[in-house]
Design a protein around this motif. Structure first.
Motif, PDB file in Angstrom:
ATOM      1  N   ARG A 129      28.114  46.984  57.438  1.00 26.52           N
ATOM      2  CA  ARG A 129      27.792  46.132  56.288  1.00 26.52           C
ATOM      3  C   ARG A 129      28.695  44.905  56.304  1.00 26.52           C
ATOM      4  O   ARG A 129      29.769  44.928  56.909  1.00 26.52           O
ATOM      5  N   LEU A 187      31.463  42.115  55.236  1.00 23.77           N
ATOM      6  CA  LEU A 187      32.748  42.252  54.574  1.00 23.77           C
ATOM      7  C   LEU A 187      32.637  41.907  53.090  1.00 23.77           C
ATOM      8  O   LEU A 187      31.870  41.012  52.715  1.00 23.77           O
ATOM      9  N   ARG A 188      33.402  42.597  52.267  1.00 22.95           N
ATOM     10  CA  ARG A 188      33.434  42.320  50.833  1.00 22.95           C
ATOM     11  C   ARG A 188      34.139  40.980  50.628  1.00 22.95           C
ATOM     12  O   ARG A 188      35.189  40.730  51.215  1.00 22.95           O
ATOM     13  N   ASP A 229      36.589  38.250  49.132  1.00 21.33           N
ATOM     14  CA  ASP A 229      37.892  38.337  48.482  1.00 21.33           C
ATOM     15  C   ASP A 229      37.911  37.340  47.327  1.00 21.33           C
ATOM     16  O   ASP A 229      38.173  36.161  47.518  1.00 21.33           O
ATOM     17  N   PHE A 276      34.762  44.629  40.857  1.00 21.97           N
ATOM     18  CA  PHE A 276      34.170  45.342  41.984  1.00 21.97           C
ATOM     19  C   PHE A 276      33.776  46.763  41.601  1.00 21.97           C
ATOM     20  O   PHE A 276      34.465  47.418  40.827  1.00 21.97           O
ATOM     21  N   VAL A 299      33.697  50.147  43.293  1.00 21.64           N
ATOM     22  CA  VAL A 299      34.293  50.791  44.460  1.00 21.64           C
ATOM     23  C   VAL A 299      33.820  52.235  44.486  1.00 21.64           C
ATOM     24  O   VAL A 299      33.759  52.887  43.441  1.00 21.64           O
TER      25      VAL A 299
END
Length: 72
Positions: free
Chosen positions: A3, A5-6, A8, A14, A16
């Motif tokens: 997937r 990258l989240r 920043d 978020f 999680v």
């Protein structure tokens, strides 16, 4: 394919989640659940990440966290 990258985000919110290996249990008794709750408190003290809500199921957890400084 992995997937993306989240991102920043400073002042980001978020969802999680984490799941046990092969959907196996990660919490075996109430002591394990209390310990997980303490870890959520620790991340505030160590990193300034605020946990607003979390749910613990036998084989995974979900958390809603706020990262005022980014760097989740």
């Amino acid at each position: 394919m992995s997937r993306p990258l989240r991102p920043d985000l400073v002042d980001g919110w978020f969802h999680v989640m984490n799941r046990g290996i092969s959907h196996g249990d990660v919490y075996f008794d109430d002591r394990d659940r209390v310990e997980r709750g303490q870890r959520f408190a620790d991340i505030y003290e160590r990193f300034g990440v605020v946990t607003h809500a979390y749910g613990l199921m036998d084989n995974h957890y979900h958390a809603l966290v706020h990262c005022p400084h980014g760097h989740l």
